[in-house]
Design an enzyme around this catalytic site. Structure first.
Site, short mmCIF file in Angstrom:
data_model
loop_
_atom_site.label_atom_id
_atom_site.label_comp_id
_atom_site.label_asym_id
_atom_site.label_seq_id
_atom_site.Cartn_x
_atom_site.Cartn_y
_atom_site.Cartn_z
N LYS A 275 -0.77 -1.88 -28.36
CA LYS A 275 -2.41 -1.95 -28.67
C LYS A 275 -3.42 -2.66 -27.02
O LYS A 275 -2.87 -3.06 -26.43
CB LYS A 275 -2.87 -3.92 -29.79
CG LYS A 275 -1.64 -3.75 -31.28
CD LYS A 275 -1.72 -5.02 -31.34
CE LYS A 275 -1.25 -4.99 -32.65
NZ LYS A 275 -2.09 -4.47 -34.06
N ARG A 349 5.38 -3.30 -42.21
CA ARG A 349 5.72 -2.04 -43.27
C ARG A 349 7.59 -2.38 -43.39
O ARG A 349 8.00 -2.27 -44.94
CB ARG A 349 5.22 -0.66 -44.40
CG ARG A 349 5.10 -0.11 -43.03
CD ARG A 349 3.72 0.50 -43.15
NE ARG A 349 2.39 0.11 -42.71
CZ ARG A 349 1.01 0.89 -42.47
NH1 ARG A 349 1.07 2.27 -42.50
NH2 ARG A 349 0.22 0.29 -42.25
N1 BES Z 1 -0.44 -7.15 -38.07
C1 BES Z 1 -1.49 -5.90 -37.73
C2 BES Z 1 -2.42 -5.42 -38.28
C3 BES Z 1 -4.04 -6.47 -37.71
C4 BES Z 1 -4.12 -5.73 -37.01
C5 BES Z 1 -4.03 -7.91 -38.92
C6 BES Z 1 -5.96 -6.73 -36.70
C7 BES Z 1 -5.28 -8.74 -38.18
C8 BES Z 1 -5.66 -8.32 -37.13
C9 BES Z 1 -0.28 -4.16 -38.20
O1 BES Z 1 0.60 -4.60 -37.98
C10 BES Z 1 -0.41 -3.24 -37.44
O2 BES Z 1 -0.98 -3.06 -36.37
N2 BES Z 1 -1.46 -2.03 -39.05
C11 BES Z 1 -2.01 -0.74 -37.71
C12 BES Z 1 -1.26 -0.08 -38.32
C13 BES Z 1 -1.74 1.15 -38.48
C14 BES Z 1 -1.16 1.91 -37.04
C15 BES Z 1 -2.07 2.22 -39.84
C16 BES Z 1 -3.52 -1.22 -37.91
O3 BES Z 1 -4.16 -2.36 -38.76
O4 BES Z 1 -4.24 -1.01 -36.86
MN MN Z 2 1.60 -3.41 -35.60
#
Ligand code: BES
Ligand code: MN
Ligand code: ZN
Length: 493
Positions: A275, A349
């Protein structure tokens, strides 16, 4: 904070602060009685125009009698007090009380008529708000926070005939608030302290305190169960993953249990699909689904509800390292289905799918998973509504109603088969990500492939589990929604 019900009349109830409503320009009946007993000081203040006619405006009047202070709170000048206005009033009261030296207070807001709502609702709303607003997290400060948290005791004036029902309701509020506070604490703890092992210890402590059966599965057992997806996410971290299983048996063995499954990523760096740095600290909240399961177990067990409840928490960290899973890796899940991990940041997931297969063994009446699953859900719904996904219309209606009643609302999102196409993989049974479009829906589609054996719903709480910015902190949601849902299932098969 202690709660109680007062059935004496307002002018005879001694207190550090009496809270009374002003509706339009008029004192409520309890307020009029107090005013008569203290020489018309309240009416005089109103006449001077010291209280704005805006819902939630407050005025503190010192009376120097056995009622030391009176807090006037305006219901505004519109006809008819809505739930929303009453909520604004209750919030303003707690804030104002926090600014006084009163050690105890009595609210006479039951005088206010709220459309379609009874005294139980009014007392519950005020008490929940008082507990929610007096929550502080100072465990990681060297000196505890000494700002006032509101009065030590808060009473509610009510008719004598309602005394026992309202007293029982207040016990429920305390249990629910203790559960929500547990969820808040776990969310707010930093990721170096709130680890998978810490969550497991918290579950064991709850087990001892409330008589829950708690089992914690270790990596070895996950290997025997062939939980390839959960293990893949965990393998980049120095910390051992855990699968926490909690059971509360409040009904006979014949009643099928409800199962709650909570995402417990104690820190989400994204893994090799790293990230960006901005706000990455907030990914300590990526275990808020797990926290809501622990909080709900605590609330339901403390209430002694006649229901069987199972809480399952897959928990680990998502870290980049030489051992971390790579984009392109293919893993075999406990269900036997294979997954191509195209993005290691779609890890929630992956840990949930194996936990969802695991809960099949309990033959649950319904399964609800709770997860800070996608940023896309925050884009879709913002920070007010949690996302609700299910193909089961009855379950959708039930959970939506629980959210509304518990002031912890959710909104149904689509889960049509057409969205499943996004998860196609050339090399495995499915990929773990679809495209950018409809990201919250494709995430739910992924989970749906592991939930064929039972009635299932998914709550995406990425936008509602915590607040960012100056008021950064965990909200304790959706413990109120889940608790209501579980209680509603008591006595049902
Ligand atoms: N934990 C995150 C989701 C999230 C991001 C919650 C920001 C709250 C704020 C999750 O694990 C994630 O990173 N999801 C990705 C999925 C994507 C790679 C398909 C996302 O939402 O960017
Ligand atoms: Mn994630
Ligand atoms: Zn995550």
């Amino acid at each position: 904070m202690e709660f109680s019900i007062k059935t004496s009349t307002s002018e005879k109830t001694r207190t550090g602060c009496a809270v009374v409503a002003v509706i339009g320009a008029r004192l409520s009946p309890s307020g009029q009685a107090i005013d008569a007993a203290c020489g018309g000081q309240l009416a005089a203040a109103l006449k001077r125009g010291d209280l704005a006619a805006k819902a939630g405006a407050t005025l503190l009047v010192g009376t120097g009698s056995s009622i030391e202070r009176v807090l006037l709170v305006s219901a505004g000048d519109k006809a008819g007090v809505t739930e929303r206005i009453f909520g604004d009033m209750a919030r303003a009261v707690v804030r104002a009380l926090q600014g006084t030296g009163a050690r105890d207070a009595v609210s006479w807001l039951n005088d206010v008529e709220v459309k379609d709502r009874d005294a139980t609702w009014k007392v519950r709303t005020q008490a929940l708000m008082a507990r929610d607003m007096s929550y502080r997290f100072d465990r990681t400060k060297s000196k505890p926070d000494t700002t006032p948290r509101g009065p030590a005791a808060l009473a509610f004036g009510a008719d004598r005939t309602l005394n026992s029902a309202l007293t029982a309701e207040l016990r429920m509020v305390q249990a629910l608030s203790d559960g929500a506070d547990l969820a808040k604490d776990l969310g707010n703890l930093p990721p170096n302290l709130c680890t998978p092992a810490y969550l497991a210890d918290t579950a064991r402590k709850l087990g001892k305190q409330f008589g829950l059966k708690v089992e914690v599965l270790e990596r070895k057992q996950m290997e025997s169960l062939k939980m390839g997806a959960l293990l893949a996410v965990a393998q980049g971290s120095e910390l051992a993953p855990k699968l926490i299983v909690m059971r509360y048996d409040g009904a006979g063995a014949k009643q099928k249990p409800i199962a709650l499954v909570g995402k417990g990523i104690t820190f989400d760096t994204g893994g090799i699909s790293l990230k960006p740095a901005a706000d990455m600290d907030e990914m300590k909240y990526d275990m808020c689904g797990a926290a809501s399961v622990l909080g709900t177990m605590r609330a339901v067990a403390a209430m002694g509800a006649r229901v069987n409840l199972i809480g399952v928490i897959p928990t680990c960290e998502n870290m980049p390292s030489g051992r971390a899973t790579r984009p392109g890796d293919i893993v075999t899940t406990m269900s036997g289905q294979t997954v191509e991990i195209l993005n290691t940041d779609a890890e929630g997931r992956l840990i949930l799918c194996d936990a969802l297969t695991y809960v099949e063994r309990f033959k649950p009446a319904a399964v609800v998973d709770i997860a800070t699953l996608t940023g896309a859900c925050v884009v879709a719904l913002g920070h007010h509504l949690s996302g609700l996904f299910t193909t089961n219309d009855a379950l959708a209606a039930e959970l939506s109603a629980c959210g509304r009643e518990a002031a912890d609302p959710c909104w149904r999102m689509p889960l049509e088969d057409e969205y499943q196409d996004g998860l196609k993989s050339n090399f495995a049974d499915m990929a773990n990500v679809g495209g950018r479009a409809g990201g919250a829906v494709t995430a739910a589609c992924f989970l749906s492939r592991f939930t064929k054996a039972y009635d299932w719903a998914h709550l995406d709480i990425a936008g509602t589990a915590w607040r960012s910015g100056a008021a950064k902190g965990s909200s304790g949601r959706p413990v109120p929604l889940l608790t209501r849902f579980v209680l509603g299932r008591a006595g049902r098969n």
